[in-house]
Each structure stands twice: as structure tokens, then as C-alpha cells.
Design an enzyme around this catalytic site. Structure first.
Site, PDB file in Angstrom:
ATOM      1  N   GLU A 134      12.549  -2.623   2.591  1.00 27.30           N
ATOM      2  CA  GLU A 134      11.825  -3.808   2.574  1.00 27.30           C
ATOM      3  C   GLU A 134      13.162  -4.431   2.322  1.00 27.30           C
ATOM      4  OE1 GLU A 134       8.255  -4.274   1.589  1.00 27.30           O
ATOM      5  OE2 GLU A 134       7.963  -6.721   1.877  1.00 27.30           O
ATOM      6  N   ASP A 171      -0.813  -1.429   2.825  1.00 22.42           N
ATOM      7  CA  ASP A 171      -2.005  -2.462   2.061  1.00 22.42           C
ATOM      8  C   ASP A 171      -2.431  -3.451   2.165  1.00 22.42           C
ATOM      9  OD1 ASP A 171       0.508  -2.665   0.253  1.00 22.42           O
ATOM     10  OD2 ASP A 171      -0.051  -2.148  -1.065  1.00 22.42           O
ATOM     11  N   SER A 172      -1.169  -4.047   3.420  1.00 19.11           N
ATOM     12  CA  SER A 172      -0.913  -5.722   3.975  1.00 19.11           C
ATOM     13  C   SER A 172      -2.220  -5.430   4.459  1.00 19.11           C
ATOM     14  CB  SER A 172       0.660  -5.139   4.943  1.00 19.11           C
ATOM     15  OG  SER A 172       0.445  -4.582   5.824  1.00 19.11           O
TER      16      SER A 172
END
Ligand code: KIV
Length: 284
Positions: free
Chosen positions: A202, A64-65
């Protein structure tokens, strides 16, 4: 004798790599078992995905980046399920070998497990993707189980989860305090028990990421999580140096495409203006 020693040395120097014709979720678990690191990159369109797949990447993430790098939004929140399906189907048409994982976008799975399953089914059916990724731990356990029951492989995502940016307030390193670190380890174990085939970690301390990778049997793929995990993921546009304002410490740039492309395009502008392009050989 000399040749034998030389070829032994070359074998030791070369990267441990088994040949996989097609990467499946089982291949990734196999790689972890055989201590082969997993390579993962994002892609959002046909042309880039073709290059990434052809170069031998193991996993392509339709992240979704895309909301940031393709659409120019400040966060990942605005991208819709329809837009993710559009990106994913373009990528799928290009890929022959890599496993293609697609992010469930913000708002498509948080309200209840039925909605999460509906969204995951739409991604699988309408794009032809191989798996989905969801952000979060304990709070989304039921949704993960529901999706898995339908036979859809799920990748988890812990640590800095960009869909919760307004809760965190910043994109700084997560889980530096003991309480958050302990919750992260618990969440990773919970995702493994729920049936996730891998987890993205992350932006967390490298020591903690290594500890997580050692305490679960599924692959841990890191971004800003150090070298003690089972694989690495980066956003393609960052690796290629197209997003030149973004330079976090964890990023290694392999090209400076921003400057290369600017140079090429301004040369084209000059050539058109000066009537140098097209020349006699470039016309019919
Ligand atoms: O959307 C994305 O690109 C991601 C990666 C940063 C792991 O989730």
C-alpha cells in the site's frame, strides 16, 4: 485472409485472461506466472458482494476499511473480530467465484501467535472465508507461520499499514527513504519464505513496488503502488465515488454515486411530499 488478420488483432487487443471457474490461492500464483493481472476489490455486505463477484473480480477483500466506510470511524482500529466475522459471512453468502480474504482486525493477532491462530480460526470457521490478511513483516512472522500450520492461507500487507497509523502519524507515501525501502524488500522476501500466498503493498513508490514484485514469486497486489505489480486493489466505495471527500492521487473513480444517489433520494423526497408517489400503477 482479412478475417484472420482482424481476429488476430482482436486477440492481441483483448485482455490476457484464462477462464477460472473458482479462484483459489493457486489460481493467483498461476496468474502471476502467466502475466495476467489480478483484480481485487473490497466488499462488506451481501448485495455489493453479489455485484462485485458477478462482474468477474478475482479477489474480494473483506477489509477492516469497513471500520471507515461502513461504520464511520476515523481509523481501522475500532472494528472488532465479531464485526469482521459478521461482514465476512454476509459476503461469503453472495460469492460463487472470487477468493474471499478477510482482514484480521487490530488487536486480534498482535499480542502472540496463539491469539493470532485463534482469531484466524474463528474467521474461517464462523464466516466460511477462504484466507486471512495480516499487516506487518518480521514482527508477526511467528503468527503467520502458526496460522499457516493450521492450513489457513495468509495474505501479507506491507507499506502503509493503516492499523499502525498512530505510529506513522500520517497516511502519506511510505518507504521513500532507502532504509525503509530495504526493510520492505526484506519483509516481502520473509513473507514469501514464511508461506504467504500474496502480499498487498500500500502507498509506496511505483519503482520500489515493481522491484518487490520482481524479487518474489508470489503475487504483489498494489494500492497506490503503480502498475509494475501483479494486481490492483481498491476500496469499492472509493471506486464507485461514494466517499466523495476522499481523493488520493492513486484513486480512479468509475462512477460518481455520491451525487447520483443524492439526486435519486432527493427526487424521492420531493415525490412523496408532492403526493406524486405512489401513483395509480404503484398501488394495489
Ligand atoms: O482494509 C482494506 O480495505 C485494505 C485495502 C486498502 C488493501 O486493507
Amino acid at each position: 485472409m482479412k478475417t484472420v488478420i482482424l481476429s488476430l488483432k482482436l486477440e492481441q487487443m483483448s485482455v490476457a485472461k484464462k477462464e477460472y471457474k473458482r479462484i483459489t490461492v493457486k489460481s493467483l500464483i498461476d496468474m502471476k506466472e502467466h502475466n495476467e493481472k489480478i483484480s481485487m476489490l473490497t466488499a462488506y455486505d451481501y448485495s455489493m458482494a453479489k455485484i462485485v463477484d458477478g462482474a468477474g473480480i478475482d479477489v474480494i477483500l473483506v477489509g477492516d476499511s469497513a471500520s471507515n466506510v461502513m461504520a464511520g470511524h476515523e481509523t481501522t482500529l475500532p472494528i472488532t473480530l465479531d464485526q469482521m466475522i459478521y461482514h465476512a459471512s454476509s459476503v461469503i453468502r453472495a460469492v460463487n467465484r472470487a477468493l474471499v480474504v478477510v482482514d484480521l482486525p487490530f488487536g486480534s493477532y498482535q499480542s502472540d501467535p496463539k491469539e493470532a491462530l485463534r482469531s484466524a480460526i474463528r474467521i474461517m470457521k464462523e464466516s466460511g472465508a477462504h484466507a486471512v490478511k495480516l499487516e506487518g513483516g518480521k514482527e508477526i512472522k511467528e503468527s503467520i507461520k502458526r496460522i499457516l500450520h493450521a492450513g489457513i492461507p495468509v495474505m501479507g500487507h506491507l507499506g502503509l499499514t493503516p492499523q499502525s497509523i498512530y505510529k506513522f502519524g500520517t497516511y502519506t507515501v511510505r518507504a521513500k527513504e532507502e532504509e525503509e525501502a530495504l526493510k520492505l524488500i526484506e519483509d516481502a522476501k520473509l513473507l514469501e519464505r514464511a508461506g504467504c500466498f500474496a502480499i498487498v503493498l500500500e502507498k509506496i513508490p511505483a519503482k520500489l513496488a515493481k522491484e518487490v514484485a520482481e524479487s518474489v514469486s508470489i503475487p504483489i497486489i498494489g494500492i497506490g503502488a503503480g502498475n509494475g505489480v501483479d494486481g490492483q486493489v481498491l476500496v469499492l466505495h472509493d471506486l464507485l465515488g461514494m466517499t466523495h471527500e476522499f481523493h488520493p492521487r492513486f484513486l480512479r473513480r468509475y462512477l460518481n454515486l455520491y451525487d447520483e444517489m443524492t439526486g435519486a433520494i432527493s427526487q424521492y423526497v420531493d415525490d412523496v411530499k408532492s403526493k406524486d408517489f405512489p401513483n395509480d400503477d404503484e398501488q394495489y
